[in-house]
Design a protein around this motif. Structure first.
Motif, short mmCIF file in Angstrom:
data_model
loop_
_atom_site.label_atom_id
_atom_site.label_comp_id
_atom_site.label_asym_id
_atom_site.label_seq_id
_atom_site.Cartn_x
_atom_site.Cartn_y
_atom_site.Cartn_z
N UNK A 220 -6.16 -10.58 -16.31
CA UNK A 220 -6.68 -9.23 -16.48
C UNK A 220 -7.20 -8.93 -17.88
N UNK A 221 -6.54 -9.47 -18.92
CA UNK A 221 -7.02 -9.22 -20.28
C UNK A 221 -8.42 -9.79 -20.48
N UNK A 222 -8.62 -11.00 -20.00
CA UNK A 222 -9.95 -11.63 -20.10
C UNK A 222 -10.96 -10.89 -19.23
N UNK A 223 -10.51 -10.45 -18.05
CA UNK A 223 -11.40 -9.69 -17.16
C UNK A 223 -11.88 -8.42 -17.86
N UNK A 224 -10.94 -7.70 -18.48
CA UNK A 224 -11.30 -6.45 -19.17
C UNK A 224 -12.27 -6.73 -20.31
N UNK A 225 -12.04 -7.80 -21.06
CA UNK A 225 -12.91 -8.16 -22.18
C UNK A 225 -14.36 -8.32 -21.71
N UNK A 226 -14.57 -9.11 -20.65
CA UNK A 226 -15.92 -9.38 -20.17
C UNK A 226 -16.52 -8.17 -19.46
N UNK A 227 -15.72 -7.45 -18.73
CA UNK A 227 -16.23 -6.26 -18.03
C UNK A 227 -16.64 -5.18 -19.04
N UNK A 228 -15.89 -5.05 -20.11
CA UNK A 228 -16.26 -4.05 -21.12
C UNK A 228 -17.50 -4.47 -21.90
N UNK A 229 -17.70 -5.79 -22.06
CA UNK A 229 -18.96 -6.27 -22.66
C UNK A 229 -20.14 -5.89 -21.76
N UNK A 230 -19.94 -6.06 -20.46
CA UNK A 230 -20.99 -5.69 -19.51
C UNK A 230 -21.23 -4.19 -19.53
N UNK A 231 -20.13 -3.43 -19.55
CA UNK A 231 -20.23 -1.97 -19.57
C UNK A 231 -21.03 -1.50 -20.78
N UNK A 232 -20.70 -2.04 -21.97
CA UNK A 232 -21.37 -1.61 -23.19
C UNK A 232 -22.87 -1.90 -23.13
N UNK A 233 -23.22 -3.06 -22.59
CA UNK A 233 -24.64 -3.41 -22.50
C UNK A 233 -25.34 -2.56 -21.45
N UNK A 234 -24.66 -2.29 -20.35
CA UNK A 234 -25.23 -1.42 -19.32
C UNK A 234 -25.52 -0.02 -19.87
N UNK A 235 -24.59 0.48 -20.68
CA UNK A 235 -24.79 1.79 -21.29
C UNK A 235 -25.98 1.78 -22.23
N UNK A 236 -26.17 0.67 -22.92
CA UNK A 236 -27.29 0.55 -23.85
C UNK A 236 -28.63 0.54 -23.11
N UNK A 237 -28.70 -0.22 -22.02
CA UNK A 237 -29.96 -0.37 -21.30
C UNK A 237 -30.07 0.57 -20.11
N UNK A 238 -29.00 1.33 -19.86
CA UNK A 238 -28.97 2.30 -18.76
C UNK A 238 -29.21 1.65 -17.40
N UNK A 239 -28.44 0.59 -17.13
CA UNK A 239 -28.53 -0.07 -15.82
C UNK A 239 -27.47 0.52 -14.90
N UNK A 240 -27.93 1.35 -13.99
CA UNK A 240 -27.04 2.10 -13.10
C UNK A 240 -26.25 1.18 -12.17
N UNK A 241 -26.91 0.19 -11.59
CA UNK A 241 -26.29 -0.61 -10.54
C UNK A 241 -25.20 -1.52 -11.08
N UNK A 242 -25.45 -2.20 -12.19
CA UNK A 242 -24.44 -3.08 -12.75
C UNK A 242 -23.27 -2.25 -13.30
N UNK A 243 -23.58 -1.08 -13.88
CA UNK A 243 -22.54 -0.23 -14.44
C UNK A 243 -21.55 0.23 -13.38
N UNK A 244 -22.06 0.57 -12.21
CA UNK A 244 -21.17 0.99 -11.12
C UNK A 244 -20.20 -0.13 -10.77
N UNK A 245 -20.70 -1.36 -10.71
CA UNK A 245 -19.83 -2.50 -10.41
C UNK A 245 -18.80 -2.73 -11.52
#
Length: 254
Positions: A220-245
């Motif tokens: 879970x710690x590794x999962x959170x690390x990678x998911x939060x990296x994805x979240x931060x990038x999604x917020x930057x580029x405003x990708x709705x679909x990946x952010x929801x996942x």
């Protein structure tokens, strides 16, 4: 992280889309200008670009209208390449909406044109989308066969984006078969390629997929690390679909 914080983060994501919205607004102005001057070639290009930009922001209805209009113009101009790319994007939109029948129809038409016109990279993307559709219809063997063909095309054309897309789709099949090592290997190879070409949307997807794999492994710690990296990038580029996942899986591992 509590549920209130989670919801606030989701709501705050809207504020990060200003840069993309500026680009969308600019493209709308270009569409208006080319419409007024009746420059059909530039109008079709602007409509296609506008439709493509609207997809990740979740404005799928407007994206479909824009791409349909571009397709009509390209067809009237006899531009088979532009027309086929529009059909592919429309098929992709229908896939996102869960209308697999329409997605198949448009993607098959795009693939047929691409094959006949030697539009190899477009054909590879069509094969990936068709593979995705087969996967969603529980035909993993057909899906994997199409992904492998698309990957070969990507290698032959030295198109790293197409290669990474194929690998990411293949990794999902491996994950579904509980072959998590192969899935992780594919995702990491796709990640490297996407970094090389600066594909931020692709990177957000790769971060997400790696995070999901770690969650499958109960890391879970590794999962959170990678998911939060994805979240931060999604917020930057405003990708709705990946952010929801991202939020979906973050809610499971927090």
């Amino acid at each position: 992280m509590n549920k209130l914080t989670f919801v606030l983060l989701a709501l705050c994501s809207v504020s990060y889309g200003y840069a993309q919205q500026d680009k969308i607004d600019s493209l709308k102005k270009h569409v208006a200008v080319h419409r007024s001057t009746r420059n059909q070639i530039e109008l079709a290009k602007s409509l296609y670009s506008l439709g493509s930009e609207l997809i990740p922001s979740g404005q799928t209805s407007l994206a479909l209208v824009s791409l349909d209009s571009a397709a009509t113009i390209y067809q009237s101009l006899g531009d088979s390449s532009g027309y086929a790319w529009c059909l592919y994007k429309i098929g992709y939109l229908h896939n996102l909406a869960g209308d697999y029948s329409k997605s198949f129809t448009h993607c098959l038409r795009a693939n047929s044109i691409a094959s006949a016109s030697s539009l190899n990279i477009l054909e590879g993307h069509c094969q990936n989308l068709l593979g995705r559709l087969y996967y969603l219809l529980n035909d993993e063997n057909s899906a994997m066969s199409l992904y492998e063909k698309a990957l070969i095309t990507g290698k032959n054309e030295n198109d790293k984006g197409l290669m990474a897309e194929s690998m990411s789709y293949m990794a999902i099949v491996w994950r579904n078969r509980d072959s998590l090592f192969q899935a992780m290997q594919m995702n990491r190879e796709a990640l490297i390629l996407r970094k090389e070409i600066g594909d931020e949307t692709g990177l957000a997807s790769s971060y997400l997929n790696i995070g999901i794999l770690h969650s499958y492994l109960n890391q879970n710690d590794s999962a959170i690390y990678w998911l939060e990296k994805s979240e931060a990038l999604c917020l930057k580029i405003n990708d709705h679909f990946i952010l929801v996942e991202c939020y979906n899986y973050l809610g499971k591992v927090w």
